[in-house]
Motif scaffolding. Structure first.
Motif, PDB file in Angstrom:
ATOM      1  N   SER A  74      33.633  45.178  38.505  1.00  0.00           N
ATOM      2  CA  SER A  74      32.925  44.413  39.542  1.00  0.00           C
ATOM      3  C   SER A  74      33.851  43.428  40.259  1.00  0.00           C
ATOM      4  O   SER A  74      33.402  42.659  41.100  1.00  0.00           O
ATOM      5  CB  SER A  74      31.744  43.655  38.927  1.00  0.00           C
ATOM      6  N   LEU A  75      35.153  43.470  39.934  1.00  0.00           N
ATOM      7  CA  LEU A  75      36.112  42.567  40.567  1.00  0.00           C
ATOM      8  C   LEU A  75      36.541  43.089  41.937  1.00  0.00           C
ATOM      9  O   LEU A  75      36.308  44.250  42.278  1.00  0.00           O
ATOM     10  CB  LEU A  75      37.347  42.420  39.666  1.00  0.00           C
ATOM     11  N   THR A  76      37.192  42.226  42.711  1.00  0.00           N
ATOM     12  CA  THR A  76      37.767  42.670  43.981  1.00  0.00           C
ATOM     13  C   THR A  76      38.900  43.650  43.668  1.00  0.00           C
ATOM     14  O   THR A  76      39.439  43.648  42.549  1.00  0.00           O
ATOM     15  CB  THR A  76      38.340  41.483  44.772  1.00  0.00           C
ATOM     16  N   PRO A  77      39.294  44.495  44.625  1.00  0.00           N
ATOM     17  CA  PRO A  77      40.370  45.467  44.365  1.00  0.00           C
ATOM     18  C   PRO A  77      41.652  44.831  43.835  1.00  0.00           C
ATOM     19  O   PRO A  77      42.287  45.373  42.925  1.00  0.00           O
ATOM     20  CB  PRO A  77      40.594  46.109  45.740  1.00  0.00           C
TER      21      PRO A  77
ATOM     22  N   VAL B 261      44.991  43.290  38.576  1.00  0.00           N
ATOM     23  CA  VAL B 261      45.437  42.346  37.548  1.00  0.00           C
ATOM     24  C   VAL B 261      44.771  42.677  36.221  1.00  0.00           C
ATOM     25  O   VAL B 261      45.423  42.714  35.167  1.00  0.00           O
ATOM     26  CB  VAL B 261      45.122  40.897  37.967  1.00  0.00           C
ATOM     27  N   ALA B 262      43.457  42.929  36.258  1.00  0.00           N
ATOM     28  CA  ALA B 262      42.704  43.232  35.031  1.00  0.00           C
ATOM     29  C   ALA B 262      43.247  44.479  34.350  1.00  0.00           C
ATOM     30  O   ALA B 262      43.477  44.485  33.128  1.00  0.00           O
ATOM     31  CB  ALA B 262      41.220  43.414  35.373  1.00  0.00           C
TER      32      ALA B 262
ATOM     33  N   THR C  16      50.762  42.393  42.514  1.00  0.00           N
ATOM     34  CA  THR C  16      49.916  41.487  43.294  1.00  0.00           C
ATOM     35  C   THR C  16      50.745  40.255  43.657  1.00  0.00           C
ATOM     36  O   THR C  16      51.926  40.376  43.916  1.00  0.00           O
ATOM     37  CB  THR C  16      48.645  41.101  42.508  1.00  0.00           C
ATOM     38  N   SER C  17      50.135  39.094  43.626  1.00  0.00           N
ATOM     39  CA  SER C  17      50.848  37.859  43.952  1.00  0.00           C
ATOM     40  C   SER C  17      50.460  36.766  42.976  1.00  0.00           C
ATOM     41  O   SER C  17      49.467  36.885  42.247  1.00  0.00           O
ATOM     42  CB  SER C  17      50.495  37.407  45.384  1.00  0.00           C
TER      43      SER C  17
ATOM     44  N   PHE D 163      42.329  35.346  39.793  1.00  0.00           N
ATOM     45  CA  PHE D 163      41.755  36.149  38.719  1.00  0.00           C
ATOM     46  C   PHE D 163      41.398  35.261  37.529  1.00  0.00           C
ATOM     47  O   PHE D 163      40.303  35.374  36.954  1.00  0.00           O
ATOM     48  CB  PHE D 163      42.739  37.239  38.290  1.00  0.00           C
ATOM     49  N   CYS D 164      42.302  34.372  37.146  1.00  0.00           N
ATOM     50  CA  CYS D 164      42.055  33.453  36.020  1.00  0.00           C
ATOM     51  C   CYS D 164      40.818  32.598  36.281  1.00  0.00           C
ATOM     52  O   CYS D 164      39.982  32.386  35.385  1.00  0.00           O
ATOM     53  CB  CYS D 164      43.267  32.562  35.779  1.00  0.00           C
TER      54      CYS D 164
END
Length: 287
Positions: free
Chosen positions: A17-20, A25-26, A50-51, A58-59
Motif C-alpha cells: 500500500s506504499l507509494t512506488p 525501499v521496503a 532511491t534518495s 519511508f521511516c
C-alpha cells in the motif's frame, strides 16, 4: 509503538500500500535485512535506487521520527528473528498429506496471532475498551468471512447485556448506520479495509457522530485512515485459503480482547449476566 513491536512484520504488511518509491525501499529492506543495520541512510538510498529524502519519508510513514530510531528497531527485530524462523507461514499445496495440512494450518493461525501482537497498538485497544464501556449500543459491520467475525462479537457482547447487533450485508448496514448517533459505537471488520459496502457505511456513521472502530490489516486503507480508532491485525501473504483463515483468527482474537477488556473492567456488574446466560445454557444441555 506496541509492545513486542516487530518492524519487519510491519514493513511486510504495509509494503503493497506504499507509494512506488517507498515500496522500493521496503523491498530492499526485506531482501537485505541482515545488512540494513550497518547501512547509513545514503547507503540504503543507493541500494534501493532511491534518495536520502525517500528513505527518510519511508521511516516517517512507518511512524519513526528519523533514520536512527528506525535502524534501532530493525536491529531489535533481527535479534528475535532467529527464534521465529522455524515458524514461518507455509502455504497449503494441492495433494498435501493430511498431517502436513494439520501442522501448517495450526502454525499459520498461531503465527497470525503472534504477528498481530506486533502491530496492534495497545493505546488504541484501551481507547476502544473505554468507548465500548460507555456506549449506548454496539453495532458490528462486516461482509463475507468478516461478517462471521461480527456475529461472534454480537454473541459475546450480548452475554454481558450490551445492546448490540451484527449486520452482514450492504443494505442492512446502510440502514443501521443511518440510525446510529452520538454514544453509539460502530465496529467495522474488514481485512482489506477497502470493501465498498463497509466504506459507505463508515461515511454514514461518521456523519451521524457515532464512534467508529476498525479491525483491519496493518496497511494503508480508507477504513484505517478514516476510523476514529484503529486496531490492526497481521495476516500471511498466502495464495491459498489458509491466508483468509489466518486473518479470521486474528480478527476473532481482537474481538476476544475487546470483550475480555470490557467484561473485566465491569466484572462486578456483568458477572450476574454471565452467570445467568451460563446457567440457562447449562440447563438446556441437561435436558
Amino acid at each position: 509503538m506496541a509492545i513486542n513491536d516487530n518492524i519487519l512484520i510491519k514493513i511486510r504488511d504495509m509494503k503493497d500500500s506504499l507509494t512506488p518509491v517507498e515500496k522500493l525501499v521496503a523491498e530492499c529492506i526485506l531482501e537485505n535485512t541482515d545488512d540494513i543495520p550497518h547501512l547509513s541512510i545514503k547507503n540504503l538510498a543507493q541500494l534501493s535506487k532511491t534518495s536520502d529524502a525517500s528513505v527518510l519519508r519511508f521511516c516517517k510513514t512507518l511512524g519513526y521520527s528519523g533514520y536512527r530510531s528506525f535502524i534501532v528497531s530493525i536491529s531489535a527485530s533481527l535479534g528475535s528473528r532467529d527464534d521465529e524462523q522455524k515458524d514461518q507461514y507455509t502455504d497449503i499445496q494441492p495433494g498435501d498429506d493430511l498431517s502436513i495440512i494439520i501442522s501448517n494450518i495450526s502454525l499459520n493461525n498461531m503465527k497470525s496471532i503472534e504477528d498481530t501482537l506486533s502491530v496492534i497498538n495497545r493505546n488504541e485497544v484501551a481507547r476502544a475498551v473505554k468507548v465500548l464501556r460507555s456506549s449506548s449500543r454496539i453495532v458490528f459491520f462486516g461482509i463475507g468471512a468478516s461478517g462471521i467475525v461480527c456475529k461472534d462479537g454480537e454473541q459475546k457482547f450480548s452475554r454481558i447485556n450490551k445492546m448490540c447487533h451484527a449486520y452482514t450485508d450492504g443494505h442492512s448496514q446502510l440502514t443501521a448506520a443511518t440510525l446510529l448517533g452520538k454514544g453509539d459505537v460502530a465496529i467495522f471488520v474488514s481485512n482489506s479495509g477497502d470493501t465498498v459496502e463497509i466504506i459507505e457505511a463508515l461515511e454514514v456513521v461518521k456523519k451521524n457522530g457515532a464512534t467508529s472502530i476498525a479491525i483491519t490489516k496493518y496497511n494503508k486503507s480508507e477504513l484505517a485512515d478514516k476510523s476514529d480508532i484503529l486496531l490492526s491485525i497481521s495476516t500471511p501473504e498466502l495464495t491459498f485459503r489458509s491466508g483468509a483463515m489466518g486473518s479470521r483468527i486474528a480478527m476473532l482474537t481482537v474481538i476476544d480482547i475487546l470483550f475480555a477488556g470490557v467484561a473485566s473492567a465491569e466484572y462486578q456488574n456483568v458477572k450476574k449476566y454471565l452467570t445467568k446466560t451460563h446457567n440457562i445454557l447449562a440447563s438446556k444441555h441437561r435436558k
